[in-house]
Structures are given as C-alpha cells and as structure tokens.
Design a protein around this motif. Structure first.
Motif, PDB file in Angstrom:
ATOM      1  N   ARG A 150      -8.777  -7.114 -14.213  1.00  0.00           N
ATOM      2  CA  ARG A 150      -8.976  -5.669 -14.053  1.00  0.00           C
ATOM      3  C   ARG A 150      -7.627  -4.956 -13.967  1.00  0.00           C
ATOM      4  O   ARG A 150      -7.431  -3.889 -14.560  1.00  0.00           O
ATOM      5  CB  ARG A 150      -9.795  -5.415 -12.788  1.00  0.00           C
ATOM      6  CG  ARG A 150     -10.015  -3.943 -12.487  1.00  0.00           C
ATOM      7  CD  ARG A 150     -10.988  -3.741 -11.366  1.00  0.00           C
ATOM      8  NE  ARG A 150     -10.480  -4.229 -10.077  1.00  0.00           N
ATOM      9  CZ  ARG A 150     -11.149  -4.141  -8.933  1.00  0.00           C
ATOM     10  NH1 ARG A 150     -12.367  -3.622  -8.925  1.00  0.00           N
ATOM     11  NH2 ARG A 150     -10.639  -4.598  -7.812  1.00  0.00           N
ATOM     12  N   ARG A 156       0.818  -1.215   0.000  1.00  0.00           N
ATOM     13  CA  ARG A 156       0.000   0.000   0.000  1.00  0.00           C
ATOM     14  C   ARG A 156       0.850   1.262   0.000  1.00  0.00           C
ATOM     15  O   ARG A 156       0.371   2.337  -0.375  1.00  0.00           O
ATOM     16  CB  ARG A 156      -0.960  -0.006   1.184  1.00  0.00           C
ATOM     17  CG  ARG A 156      -1.966  -1.162   1.113  1.00  0.00           C
ATOM     18  CD  ARG A 156      -2.710  -1.321   2.426  1.00  0.00           C
ATOM     19  NE  ARG A 156      -3.432  -0.110   2.738  1.00  0.00           N
ATOM     20  CZ  ARG A 156      -4.664   0.150   2.305  1.00  0.00           C
ATOM     21  NH1 ARG A 156      -5.306  -0.748   1.589  1.00  0.00           N
ATOM     22  NH2 ARG A 156      -5.249   1.278   2.597  1.00  0.00           N
ATOM     23  N   ASN A 208      -2.331   9.734  -9.709  1.00  0.00           N
ATOM     24  CA  ASN A 208      -3.315   8.890 -10.414  1.00  0.00           C
ATOM     25  C   ASN A 208      -2.705   8.237 -11.655  1.00  0.00           C
ATOM     26  O   ASN A 208      -2.979   7.092 -11.966  1.00  0.00           O
ATOM     27  CB  ASN A 208      -4.544   9.708 -10.781  1.00  0.00           C
ATOM     28  CG  ASN A 208      -5.263  10.215  -9.544  1.00  0.00           C
ATOM     29  OD1 ASN A 208      -5.430   9.479  -8.582  1.00  0.00           O
ATOM     30  ND2 ASN A 208      -5.643  11.485  -9.566  1.00  0.00           N
ATOM     31  N   ARG A 254      -0.571   5.425 -10.361  1.00  0.00           N
ATOM     32  CA  ARG A 254      -1.357   4.265  -9.928  1.00  0.00           C
ATOM     33  C   ARG A 254      -1.883   3.479 -11.120  1.00  0.00           C
ATOM     34  O   ARG A 254      -2.024   2.261 -11.053  1.00  0.00           O
ATOM     35  CB  ARG A 254      -2.532   4.724  -9.067  1.00  0.00           C
ATOM     36  CG  ARG A 254      -2.125   5.159  -7.677  1.00  0.00           C
ATOM     37  CD  ARG A 254      -3.348   5.140  -6.780  1.00  0.00           C
ATOM     38  NE  ARG A 254      -3.043   5.638  -5.445  1.00  0.00           N
ATOM     39  CZ  ARG A 254      -3.604   6.717  -4.904  1.00  0.00           C
ATOM     40  NH1 ARG A 254      -4.500   7.405  -5.589  1.00  0.00           N
ATOM     41  NH2 ARG A 254      -3.287   7.094  -3.692  1.00  0.00           N
ATOM     42  N   ALA A 255      -2.166   4.190 -12.207  1.00  0.00           N
ATOM     43  CA  ALA A 255      -2.645   3.494 -13.409  1.00  0.00           C
ATOM     44  C   ALA A 255      -1.565   2.560 -13.945  1.00  0.00           C
ATOM     45  O   ALA A 255      -1.860   1.605 -14.662  1.00  0.00           O
ATOM     46  CB  ALA A 255      -3.061   4.509 -14.473  1.00  0.00           C
ATOM     47  N   ARG A 311     -12.398   5.184 -17.954  1.00  0.00           N
ATOM     48  CA  ARG A 311     -12.378   6.394 -17.127  1.00  0.00           C
ATOM     49  C   ARG A 311     -10.979   6.929 -16.879  1.00  0.00           C
ATOM     50  O   ARG A 311     -10.804   8.126 -16.653  1.00  0.00           O
ATOM     51  CB  ARG A 311     -13.046   6.109 -15.775  1.00  0.00           C
ATOM     52  CG  ARG A 311     -14.452   5.587 -15.861  1.00  0.00           C
ATOM     53  CD  ARG A 311     -15.362   6.561 -16.550  1.00  0.00           C
ATOM     54  NE  ARG A 311     -16.684   5.988 -16.768  1.00  0.00           N
ATOM     55  CZ  ARG A 311     -17.599   6.509 -17.573  1.00  0.00           C
ATOM     56  NH1 ARG A 311     -17.327   7.609 -18.258  1.00  0.00           N
ATOM     57  NH2 ARG A 311     -18.764   5.927 -17.719  1.00  0.00           N
ATOM     58  N   VAL A 312      -9.974   6.051 -16.877  1.00  0.00           N
ATOM     59  CA  VAL A 312      -8.616   6.508 -16.585  1.00  0.00           C
ATOM     60  C   VAL A 312      -7.814   6.688 -17.870  1.00  0.00           C
ATOM     61  O   VAL A 312      -7.139   7.679 -18.066  1.00  0.00           O
ATOM     62  CB  VAL A 312      -7.894   5.525 -15.634  1.00  0.00           C
ATOM     63  CG1 VAL A 312      -6.468   5.978 -15.371  1.00  0.00           C
ATOM     64  CG2 VAL A 312      -8.668   5.391 -14.321  1.00  0.00           C
ATOM     65  N   MET A 337      -5.003  -2.670 -17.666  1.00  0.00           N
ATOM     66  CA  MET A 337      -4.373  -1.341 -17.719  1.00  0.00           C
ATOM     67  C   MET A 337      -2.949  -1.402 -18.273  1.00  0.00           C
ATOM     68  O   MET A 337      -2.287  -0.367 -18.370  1.00  0.00           O
ATOM     69  CB  MET A 337      -4.327  -0.729 -16.318  1.00  0.00           C
ATOM     70  CG  MET A 337      -5.676  -0.609 -15.630  1.00  0.00           C
ATOM     71  SD  MET A 337      -6.749   0.603 -16.418  1.00  0.00           S
ATOM     72  CE  MET A 337      -6.016   2.123 -15.825  1.00  0.00           C
ATOM     73  N   ILE A 384     -13.716  -0.529 -16.919  1.00  0.00           N
ATOM     74  CA  ILE A 384     -13.964   0.809 -16.352  1.00  0.00           C
ATOM     75  C   ILE A 384     -12.674   1.627 -16.234  1.00  0.00           C
ATOM     76  O   ILE A 384     -12.667   2.836 -16.491  1.00  0.00           O
ATOM     77  CB  ILE A 384     -14.696   0.717 -14.980  1.00  0.00           C
ATOM     78  CG1 ILE A 384     -15.132   2.106 -14.518  1.00  0.00           C
ATOM     79  CG2 ILE A 384     -13.825   0.060 -13.914  1.00  0.00           C
ATOM     80  CD1 ILE A 384     -16.031   2.112 -13.305  1.00  0.00           C
ATOM     81  N   GLY A 385     -11.563   0.958 -15.899  1.00  0.00           N
ATOM     82  CA  GLY A 385     -10.296   1.684 -15.802  1.00  0.00           C
ATOM     83  C   GLY A 385      -9.850   2.192 -17.163  1.00  0.00           C
ATOM     84  O   GLY A 385      -9.359   3.313 -17.301  1.00  0.00           O
ATOM     85  N   MET A 433      -3.161  -3.484  -8.910  1.00  0.00           N
ATOM     86  CA  MET A 433      -3.260  -4.079  -7.578  1.00  0.00           C
ATOM     87  C   MET A 433      -4.370  -5.118  -7.549  1.00  0.00           C
ATOM     88  O   MET A 433      -5.462  -4.902  -8.060  1.00  0.00           O
ATOM     89  CB  MET A 433      -3.526  -3.019  -6.514  1.00  0.00           C
ATOM     90  CG  MET A 433      -3.537  -3.610  -5.105  1.00  0.00           C
ATOM     91  SD  MET A 433      -2.930  -2.436  -3.887  1.00  0.00           S
ATOM     92  CE  MET A 433      -2.733  -3.438  -2.436  1.00  0.00           C
ATOM     93  N   PHE A 454      -6.481  -7.474  -4.840  1.00  0.00           N
ATOM     94  CA  PHE A 454      -6.761  -7.428  -3.401  1.00  0.00           C
ATOM     95  C   PHE A 454      -7.106  -8.802  -2.833  1.00  0.00           C
ATOM     96  O   PHE A 454      -7.651  -9.662  -3.523  1.00  0.00           O
ATOM     97  CB  PHE A 454      -7.938  -6.483  -3.133  1.00  0.00           C
ATOM     98  CG  PHE A 454      -7.664  -5.053  -3.509  1.00  0.00           C
ATOM     99  CD1 PHE A 454      -7.171  -4.159  -2.576  1.00  0.00           C
ATOM    100  CD2 PHE A 454      -7.890  -4.604  -4.807  1.00  0.00           C
ATOM    101  CE1 PHE A 454      -6.919  -2.837  -2.924  1.00  0.00           C
ATOM    102  CE2 PHE A 454      -7.645  -3.290  -5.160  1.00  0.00           C
ATOM    103  CZ  PHE A 454      -7.158  -2.405  -4.215  1.00  0.00           C
ATOM    104  N   LEU A 500      -1.701   3.993  -1.501  1.00  0.00           N
ATOM    105  CA  LEU A 500      -2.995   3.915  -0.822  1.00  0.00           C
ATOM    106  C   LEU A 500      -2.778   4.278   0.651  1.00  0.00           C
ATOM    107  O   LEU A 500      -3.654   4.826   1.299  1.00  0.00           O
ATOM    108  CB  LEU A 500      -3.600   2.517  -0.941  1.00  0.00           C
ATOM    109  CG  LEU A 500      -4.289   2.166  -2.267  1.00  0.00           C
ATOM    110  CD1 LEU A 500      -4.859   0.766  -2.229  1.00  0.00           C
ATOM    111  CD2 LEU A 500      -5.378   3.163  -2.620  1.00  0.00           C
ATOM    112  N   ASN A 516       1.826   1.859  -3.912  1.00  0.00           N
ATOM    113  CA  ASN A 516       0.878   2.590  -4.761  1.00  0.00           C
ATOM    114  C   ASN A 516       0.185   3.730  -4.011  1.00  0.00           C
ATOM    115  O   ASN A 516      -0.805   4.281  -4.481  1.00  0.00           O
ATOM    116  CB  ASN A 516      -0.137   1.646  -5.403  1.00  0.00           C
ATOM    117  CG  ASN A 516      -1.124   1.073  -4.402  1.00  0.00           C
ATOM    118  OD1 ASN A 516      -1.016   1.309  -3.201  1.00  0.00           O
ATOM    119  ND2 ASN A 516      -2.089   0.330  -4.894  1.00  0.00           N
ATOM    120  N   ASN A 529     -12.395  -7.025  -4.007  1.00  0.00           N
ATOM    121  CA  ASN A 529     -12.870  -5.642  -4.172  1.00  0.00           C
ATOM    122  C   ASN A 529     -13.368  -5.346  -5.580  1.00  0.00           C
ATOM    123  O   ASN A 529     -13.142  -4.261  -6.103  1.00  0.00           O
ATOM    124  CB  ASN A 529     -11.773  -4.635  -3.804  1.00  0.00           C
ATOM    125  CG  ASN A 529     -11.420  -4.684  -2.337  1.00  0.00           C
ATOM    126  OD1 ASN A 529     -11.932  -5.542  -1.606  1.00  0.00           O
ATOM    127  ND2 ASN A 529     -10.565  -3.799  -1.890  1.00  0.00           N
TER     128      ASN A 529
END
Lengths: 228, 238
Positions: free
Chosen positions: B136, B32, B60, B63-64, B91-92, B140, B87-88, B68, B70, B37, B35, B74
């Motif tokens: 997920r 953590r 950001n 992090r992209a 949106r990213v 990226m 979604i990444g 990660m 979990f 967090l 990245n 999550n």
C-alpha cells in the motif's frame, strides 16, 4: 362487513387496508431519519463547535418528547400553517415528521457510536496515504461505520415500524387502526383480531432483526471490524 | 510533555536509517512527526529541500510522498488486499480505476501477495497483512517509507517473510526510516543506526560501530538484551 369474518378475512382485512400506510410511514420515517441522523452524527463528531452543540441539543430534545406528543403537535399545528394541503396528506405528513425527527435523534446516536468504533488506526492510515480528512471519512471511516451500524439500525427499524401504530391516534388507517375497526365491528372477535395484529408486527420485525442484527454482527466480527 | 529533544538527522536518497531504543524513547513519535500525524510543536522537517511545515505546503501532497507502514498494519478492513493498495492511487493520485488496479497488482506481485489480491485483511495472516501494508505504501511511489516496528506485532514464524520484503526493498534502493529491533536487518542494510533514549539521540553510527564497539554502556546492555529476547533473526535473511 355483516357476516362474521373468518380468520383469513381478518388477516386480509388488516393487511389490505392497513399495510400500505404502515410500510409507507415506516419507510419515510426511517429514510428521512437516516439522512438527518447521519448529518447530525457528522456534525457532532467533525463539525464546528456550534454544530456539535446543535446536534447534541437536538438529540436531547427529541429523545425527551413522547412520540404521540410530537404527532399531536404536528397534526394540530400544521393545518394552521398549511391549510391548502389535503388534510389526509397533512396527517400522514405529521406522522412522518414525528417519526423521522425522533428517529433522527436515535439514528444520530447509532451512527456516532458506529463511527467512533471504527479503529482510529484506519483514519491514520488513510491520512498517511495523503487523503484529505473528508476523503478519509468518506472512503474509509463511513463505509465501515455504516456496516457496523446495521445491527443497531435494524433495531431502529423495528422501533419505527411498531411506533407507526401511533398514527391510528389521528385516524390514519394503518394496520392497528384497521384491526381496531374489525374489533369494534365484531366485538366477539377482538381477542383474535389483536392476536393477528400482534403476529403481523412480529413477522415484520423479528426476521429483519435476526438477519441484519445477529447475522451481520457475526459477519462484522469475521471481518475484524470495530472494537471487538 | 516534550517527547523529542534536539533530534536531528539527514537521510540521503536510497539510504536506510534504523532507529531503535527502549519503549517510550520517542521512536514512533519521531516517525509521526515526519509525516505530521503528530505535528511537532517545534522543529522542521524537510523533504527534498521543501519544509513540509511551511504554510504554503499542502500536507496531503507531502504525505502522499511519505509512505508509512504501521506496527498493527492498519489495513482498511472493508477492502480487499488489492483495493487497500489501489485506494491511494485512485483517491489521492487520481488514477483511473483500471490503471490503479493494474499497478496495485504489480506491487502486490512484488511483495508476493498477488495470489491473495481478493482476500480481505481478516482472511490474511499477520505477515501477509504486513506485506499488503508495505505494498500500500509502495504503490504511491513515495520518496521515503517510514516503518513503525513493522514486525513487532507478528508471530515469530511470520517475521521472516516481512523482513525479506524489506530487505529486498532496501537493496533495490528504497529510501527508508525503520524503527525496529531486528538487528539482523539493521546489520544487513542500515546506512546509519540511531539509538534513541528519552527522546534524545544517545548514540549514532554505522552497524559496524554498533555491533563491534558501541560507546555507551547503555547501548551495549540494550543490544545484549535484544539478542536474548529476540535473537537476531539473521538466519531468516537470505
């Protein structure tokens, strides 16, 4: 109305004369309350300290004032400021204002609770992907919070539609006022008239809280959203 | 409270670092910190020579580039598997909808979850959810993927499918930092293993070093315990 009305005439009288204003007041009260309520909840949770204070103070204030007092304050106060607006519209506006400002306080609590019950891991996963905080709130937290809020929100709907009856106190003809007119014109029918009125309110609340309250709760549980 | 003390290591392209140790030793905190967090109060993290704590760096964007995975998956509960993966990208990384969807399907296929693309997380088993979680992160195209005990929340019979995916990733040259007690996985692909205890590196070395001649008694005992508790799951790994 000279002949004694039949049951169906009573029903149609209440619906025909009163339903429009009941639904209008409810819809506007809920809608404006929704916009303000979400804003207050976001301010409280994500806003700067001053905004959080404002939000918290707002909630306390409007949860502490009886609705009828708010209605009187606006109904008697607004005409002094907005004398050029049509009196009926102003009276409707007073009730909408009172309903929505109070509902905003309760909806703020509903949405705050819903946002807080979204698993914190959801926010972490969104940030770990590289989303900005605002993106994570918009695309991950809020969509879930709104779904989680539906059961409580359907309860708020049932509160607002019933409390729209307070509009009768300043002479707006919604369902309760329409029933009142029937009951004073035909005194022997007062019990039947108010029974009809009560059943009508029930029919407008129970199915909604049933579908959006209980069914949504089950669905959310199935999707594994929220705390438990 | 100081959780990590003097922990320092480098990770080369395509390497797999396995971090293990007792609970409370700071393994998750280490990931953590990487990245951000849980941003470290002191110390630096460099990604391809760039200090990610530097003020001019957009965290950001960093992090992209750091995936990660979990322990508790999550996955976004309101989104289908495919949308969890896309979604990444949308949106990213700003992918158009169709492109994001295509790429997400490809990645789901690589973890053998393409058939489940339209299921919601709650409709998937833990192992399937974790494979979507890996997809997920993979979608990226990150420089490195952090795995935070990816199999420890899984029923024993579901661990194999997730380890297999991670093993394939490692063998195809994905750079990974894996916090895990799956020693079979470590043996198979770790380029270096780090044993953490109370926030400090107690011992580090190759898998051969750890499984043949670990120096400290503590590590020896820990490895023995692991073997008793979990087995090594070597048979799960083809």
């Amino acid at each position: 109305m000279s002949d004694t009305p039949t049951l169906s005439e009573i029903i149609f009288n209440i619906i025909g004369r009163g339903l429009y204003h009941t639904l209008l007041l409810t819809a506007l009260g809920l809608l404006i309350g929704f916009i303000l309520g979400i804003s207050l909840a976001l301010m409280r949770l994500y806003g700067a300290k001053e905004l959080a204070w404002f939000s918290s103070g707002y909630e306390k204030l409007f949860r502490g004032i009886p609705l009828i007092v708010l209605i009187y304050v606006f109904a008697f106060g607004l005409p002094d400021i907005l004398w050029y607006i049509d009196p009926l519209e102003l009276r409707l506006g007073s009730v909408v204002l009172a309903l929505s400002l109070r509902s905003a306080a309760y909806q703020s609590q509903i949405f705050r609770g819903a946002i807080l019950s979204v698993n914190p891991g959801q926010m972490e996963a969104a940030r770990a992907l590289g989303m900005k905080g605002s993106q994570a709130v918009r695309h991950v937290v809020m969509p879930q919070a709104l779904r989680l809020a539906v059961p409580s929100w359907s309860n708020e709907y049932s509160v607002v539609i019933k409390d729209s009856s307070f509009a009768s106190a300043i002479g707006i003809i919604e369902m309760t006022q329409a029933a009142y007119f029937v009951s004073v014109n035909f005194r022997e029918l007062w019990a039947l008239t108010y029974l009809v009125l009560a059943v009508l309110y029930f029919l407008f609340t129970y199915p909604v809280t049933r579908i959006f309250g209980e069914r949504q709760s089950k669905k959310l549980k199935k999707l594994g959203m929220g705390g438990g | 409270m100081q959780v990590l003390k003097g922990v320092s290591f480098e990770l080369g392209e395509g390497e797999v670092k396995v971090v293990f140790g007792p609970s409370g030793s700071g393994k998750s905190t280490l990931l953590r910190c990487i990245n951000m967090l849980s941003p470290p109060d002191k110390g630096e993290v460099y990604l391809r020579g760039q200090n990610i704590k530097a003020p001019e760096v957009n965290i950001n964007e960093m992090r992209a580039r750091i995936g990660m995975v979990f322990q508790h998956f999550n996955l976004f509960a309101h989104l289908k598997a495919i949308d969890n993966v896309s979604i990444g990208l949308r949106r990213v990384k700003g992918f158009p909808k169709e492109e994001a969807r295509e790429k997400a399907l490809e990645v789901l296929d690589s973890v053998k979850m393409d058939e489940w693309a339209d299921r919601y997380p709650a409709e998937l088993s833990g192992g399937q959810q974790q494979r979507v979680g890996i997809a997920r992160a993979l979608a990226m195209d990150p420089d490195v993927i952090l795995f935070d005990e990816p199999t420890s929340a899984l029923d024993p019979e579901l661990i194999g499918e997730v380890l297999q995916v991670m093993l394939d990733l490692a063998k195809s040259g994905t750079t990974m930092i894996v916090v895990t007690h799956e020693m079979g996985f470590a043996k198979a692909v770790a380029s270096e293993m780090i044993f953490l205890g109370e926030g400090v590196i107690i011992e580090r070395g190759t898998p051969e070093h750890f499984f043949i001649s670990p120096k400290s008694e503590r590590v020896q005992n820990f490895l023995q315990q692991l073997d008793v508790l979990y087995g090594s799951h070597e048979k799960l790994l083809k």
